[in-house]
Design a protein around this motif. Structure first.
Motif, PDB file in Angstrom:
ATOM      1  N   TYR A  76       0.362   7.086 -12.188  1.00 18.98           N
ATOM      2  CA  TYR A  76       0.782   5.469 -13.095  1.00 18.98           C
ATOM      3  C   TYR A  76       2.232   5.163 -12.668  1.00 18.98           C
ATOM      4  CZ  TYR A  76      -1.973   8.347 -16.554  1.00 18.98           C
ATOM      5  OH  TYR A  76      -3.168   9.389 -17.068  1.00 18.98           O
ATOM      6  N   LEU A  77       2.028   3.354 -12.997  1.00 17.62           N
ATOM      7  CA  LEU A  77       3.370   3.252 -12.776  1.00 17.62           C
ATOM      8  C   LEU A  77       4.120   3.115 -13.732  1.00 17.62           C
ATOM      9  CD1 LEU A  77       4.870   1.539 -10.350  1.00 17.62           C
ATOM     10  CD2 LEU A  77       3.728  -0.536 -10.748  1.00 17.62           C
TER      11      LEU A  77
ATOM     12  N   VAL B 139       0.898  -1.290  -0.039  1.00 22.13           N
ATOM     13  CA  VAL B 139      -0.113   0.084  -0.091  1.00 22.13           C
ATOM     14  C   VAL B 139       0.862   1.308   0.204  1.00 22.13           C
ATOM     15  CG1 VAL B 139      -1.454   1.388   1.324  1.00 22.13           C
ATOM     16  CG2 VAL B 139      -2.049  -1.023   1.219  1.00 22.13           C
ATOM     17  N   LEU B 140       0.358   2.151  -1.012  1.00 25.56           N
ATOM     18  CA  LEU B 140       1.439   3.458  -1.265  1.00 25.56           C
ATOM     19  C   LEU B 140       0.081   4.755  -0.279  1.00 25.56           C
ATOM     20  CD1 LEU B 140       4.184   5.069  -2.101  1.00 25.56           C
ATOM     21  CD2 LEU B 140       2.785   5.136  -4.298  1.00 25.56           C
ATOM     22  N   ASP B 141       0.662   5.286   0.156  1.00 25.00           N
ATOM     23  CA  ASP B 141      -0.121   6.836   1.199  1.00 25.00           C
ATOM     24  C   ASP B 141       1.106   7.682   0.679  1.00 25.00           C
ATOM     25  OD1 ASP B 141      -2.035   4.389   1.683  1.00 25.00           O
ATOM     26  OD2 ASP B 141      -1.954   5.346   3.781  1.00 25.00           O
ATOM     27  N   ILE B 142       0.465   8.581   0.376  1.00 27.46           N
ATOM     28  CA  ILE B 142       0.991  10.158   0.020  1.00 27.46           C
ATOM     29  C   ILE B 142      -0.041  10.796   0.515  1.00 27.46           C
ATOM     30  CG2 ILE B 142       1.197  11.676  -1.875  1.00 27.46           C
ATOM     31  CD1 ILE B 142       1.698   8.895  -3.502  1.00 27.46           C
ATOM     32  N   VAL B 143       0.096  11.574   1.396  1.00 25.66           N
ATOM     33  CA  VAL B 143      -0.517  12.695   1.994  1.00 25.66           C
ATOM     34  C   VAL B 143      -0.349  14.135   1.061  1.00 25.66           C
ATOM     35  CG1 VAL B 143      -1.303  13.993   3.948  1.00 25.66           C
ATOM     36  CG2 VAL B 143      -1.153  11.692   3.854  1.00 25.66           C
ATOM     37  N   ARG B 144      -1.078  15.149   0.988  1.00 26.61           N
ATOM     38  CA  ARG B 144      -0.163  16.182  -0.032  1.00 26.61           C
ATOM     39  C   ARG B 144      -1.832  17.569   0.172  1.00 26.61           C
ATOM     40  NH1 ARG B 144       0.679  16.895  -5.715  1.00 26.61           N
ATOM     41  NH2 ARG B 144      -0.102  19.025  -5.336  1.00 26.61           N
ATOM     42  N   PRO B 145      -1.390  18.911   0.402  1.00 26.44           N
ATOM     43  CA  PRO B 145      -2.395  19.461   0.323  1.00 26.44           C
ATOM     44  C   PRO B 145      -3.587  19.127  -0.934  1.00 26.44           C
ATOM     45  CG  PRO B 145      -0.392  20.765   0.244  1.00 26.44           C
ATOM     46  CD  PRO B 145       0.412  19.274   0.401  1.00 26.44           C
TER      47      PRO B 145
ATOM     48  N   LEU C 181      -3.043   2.980 -12.712  1.00 25.18           N
ATOM     49  CA  LEU C 181      -3.541   2.472 -10.875  1.00 25.18           C
ATOM     50  C   LEU C 181      -4.809   3.062 -10.417  1.00 25.18           C
ATOM     51  CD1 LEU C 181       0.278   3.164  -9.225  1.00 25.18           C
ATOM     52  CD2 LEU C 181      -0.608   0.798 -10.412  1.00 25.18           C
ATOM     53  N   LYS C 182      -4.751   1.838 -10.239  1.00 33.46           N
ATOM     54  CA  LYS C 182      -6.388   1.532  -9.271  1.00 33.46           C
ATOM     55  C   LYS C 182      -6.063   2.926  -7.886  1.00 33.46           C
ATOM     56  CE  LYS C 182      -9.605   0.211  -5.984  1.00 33.46           C
ATOM     57  NZ  LYS C 182     -10.198  -0.735  -5.165  1.00 33.46           N
ATOM     58  N   VAL C 183      -6.605   4.504  -7.585  1.00 33.31           N
ATOM     59  CA  VAL C 183      -6.732   5.152  -7.041  1.00 33.31           C
ATOM     60  C   VAL C 183      -7.630   5.399  -5.569  1.00 33.31           C
ATOM     61  CG1 VAL C 183      -6.253   7.795  -6.550  1.00 33.31           C
ATOM     62  CG2 VAL C 183      -5.355   6.302  -8.360  1.00 33.31           C
ATOM     63  N   GLU C 184      -7.606   5.259  -4.336  1.00 34.85           N
ATOM     64  CA  GLU C 184      -8.386   6.337  -3.586  1.00 34.85           C
ATOM     65  C   GLU C 184      -8.147   7.510  -2.994  1.00 34.85           C
ATOM     66  OE1 GLU C 184      -9.174   2.979  -0.651  1.00 34.85           O
ATOM     67  OE2 GLU C 184     -10.422   1.415  -1.778  1.00 34.85           O
ATOM     68  N   VAL C 185      -9.117   8.347  -2.996  1.00 39.49           N
ATOM     69  CA  VAL C 185      -8.958   9.126  -2.322  1.00 39.49           C
ATOM     70  C   VAL C 185      -9.339   9.617  -0.960  1.00 39.49           C
ATOM     71  CG1 VAL C 185      -8.377  12.366  -3.023  1.00 39.49           C
ATOM     72  CG2 VAL C 185      -7.789  10.492  -4.790  1.00 39.49           C
ATOM     73  N   LEU C 186      -9.553  10.272   0.059  1.00 38.19           N
ATOM     74  CA  LEU C 186      -9.832  10.144   1.494  1.00 38.19           C
ATOM     75  C   LEU C 186      -9.228  12.152   1.636  1.00 38.19           C
ATOM     76  CD1 LEU C 186     -11.187   9.445   3.954  1.00 38.19           C
ATOM     77  CD2 LEU C 186      -9.572   9.396   4.735  1.00 38.19           C
TER      78      LEU C 186
ATOM     79  N   TRP D 222      -6.045  19.297   2.533  1.00 37.70           N
ATOM     80  CA  TRP D 222      -5.496  18.355   2.377  1.00 37.70           C
ATOM     81  C   TRP D 222      -6.253  16.708   2.031  1.00 37.70           C
ATOM     82  CZ3 TRP D 222      -0.094  17.820   3.537  1.00 37.70           C
ATOM     83  CH2 TRP D 222       0.399  19.306   3.946  1.00 37.70           C
ATOM     84  N   MET D 223      -5.472  15.916   1.378  1.00 36.70           N
ATOM     85  CA  MET D 223      -5.642  14.714   0.878  1.00 36.70           C
ATOM     86  C   MET D 223      -5.317  13.483   1.261  1.00 36.70           C
ATOM     87  SD  MET D 223      -6.073  14.783  -3.118  1.00 36.70           S
ATOM     88  CE  MET D 223      -4.212  15.904  -3.803  1.00 36.70           C
ATOM     89  N   ARG D 224      -5.360  12.108   0.876  1.00 38.41           N
ATOM     90  CA  ARG D 224      -4.441  11.036   1.806  1.00 38.41           C
ATOM     91  C   ARG D 224      -4.883  10.200   0.191  1.00 38.41           C
ATOM     92  NH1 ARG D 224      -6.377   6.411   4.475  1.00 38.41           N
ATOM     93  NH2 ARG D 224      -7.569   5.908   2.373  1.00 38.41           N
ATOM     94  N   VAL D 225      -4.045  10.124  -0.592  1.00 38.76           N
ATOM     95  CA  VAL D 225      -4.166   9.477  -1.863  1.00 38.76           C
ATOM     96  C   VAL D 225      -3.342   8.076  -1.547  1.00 38.76           C
ATOM     97  CG1 VAL D 225      -3.490   9.342  -4.562  1.00 38.76           C
ATOM     98  CG2 VAL D 225      -3.914  11.221  -3.456  1.00 38.76           C
ATOM     99  N   ARG D 226      -4.399   6.580  -1.923  1.00 38.67           N
ATOM    100  CA  ARG D 226      -4.190   5.086  -1.428  1.00 38.67           C
ATOM    101  C   ARG D 226      -3.470   5.253  -2.909  1.00 38.67           C
ATOM    102  NH1 ARG D 226      -6.216   1.960   2.839  1.00 38.67           N
ATOM    103  NH2 ARG D 226      -3.993   3.487   4.343  1.00 38.67           N
ATOM    104  N   THR D 227      -2.819   4.147  -3.105  1.00 41.33           N
ATOM    105  CA  THR D 227      -2.397   3.121  -4.470  1.00 41.33           C
ATOM    106  C   THR D 227      -2.208   1.828  -3.695  1.00 41.33           C
ATOM    107  OG1 THR D 227      -2.629   2.601  -6.594  1.00 41.33           O
ATOM    108  CG2 THR D 227      -0.392   3.423  -5.566  1.00 41.33           C
ATOM    109  N   TRP D 228      -1.746   0.916  -4.731  1.00 39.93           N
ATOM    110  CA  TRP D 228      -1.574  -0.395  -4.190  1.00 39.93           C
ATOM    111  C   TRP D 228       0.014  -1.207  -5.810  1.00 39.93           C
ATOM    112  CZ3 TRP D 228      -5.913   0.866  -3.572  1.00 39.93           C
ATOM    113  CH2 TRP D 228      -5.884   0.515  -2.324  1.00 39.93           C
ATOM    114  N   VAL D 229       0.808  -1.009  -5.589  1.00 42.07           N
ATOM    115  CA  VAL D 229       1.958  -1.303  -6.392  1.00 42.07           C
ATOM    116  C   VAL D 229       2.684  -2.549  -6.170  1.00 42.07           C
ATOM    117  CG1 VAL D 229       2.458   1.144  -6.234  1.00 42.07           C
ATOM    118  CG2 VAL D 229       3.564  -0.421  -4.766  1.00 42.07           C
ATOM    119  N   SER D 230       2.931  -3.472  -6.908  1.00 41.33           N
ATOM    120  CA  SER D 230       3.345  -4.512  -6.503  1.00 41.33           C
ATOM    121  C   SER D 230       4.668  -4.940  -7.295  1.00 41.33           C
ATOM    122  CB  SER D 230       2.845  -5.429  -7.804  1.00 41.33           C
ATOM    123  OG  SER D 230       3.153  -5.117  -9.148  1.00 41.33           O
ATOM    124  N   HIS D 231       5.843  -3.377  -7.841  1.00 41.36           N
ATOM    125  CA  HIS D 231       6.651  -3.229  -8.189  1.00 41.36           C
ATOM    126  C   HIS D 231       7.848  -1.535  -7.711  1.00 41.36           C
ATOM    127  CE1 HIS D 231       7.047  -2.236 -12.261  1.00 41.36           C
ATOM    128  NE2 HIS D 231       5.714  -2.544 -11.405  1.00 41.36           N
TER     129      HIS D 231
END
Length: 105
Positions: A54-55, A36-42, A65-70, A75-84
């Protein structure tokens, strides 16, 4: 976990407005199951509903990539999943920048 042994992960930010790219290392690192990769940014001028990730693999292939934004206030938390790890980037729209993580746009 997703890795067999402890590994130091490096991150470099490319760009600063609109579209940004993130490179992670070490190159070739794989995860099973996906990490799981979470990026928190304004939020700033970005429209979270238009956010794309994109990967880009070392061979140049690009996968959206599939994206979930909270939303967290301004601010927002952007979540995605990476295999490499090769390169991961985000774009609000299709405008390119010098280190475009999605060279097909």
């Amino acid at each position: 976990g997703a890795m067999d042994e402890d590994t130091t992960i490096d991150m470099t930010v490319l760009g600063s407005t609109g579209s940004i790219g993130l490179t992670f290392g070490p190159d070739g690192l794989t995860f099973s199951p996906s990490a799981v990769l979470d990026i928190v940014r304004p939020i700033g001028d970005l429209d979270p509903d238009d956010l794309q990730l994109y990967l880009t693999s070392a061979d140049g292939s690009v996968e959206e990539l599939k994206v979930e934004v909270l939303r967290l206030g301004s601010w927002m938390r952007v979540r995605t999943w990476v295999s490499h790890f090769s390169a991961v980037g985000d774009e609000e729209d299709d405008e390119a920048y010098d280190d475009d993580p999605n060279p097909e746009s």
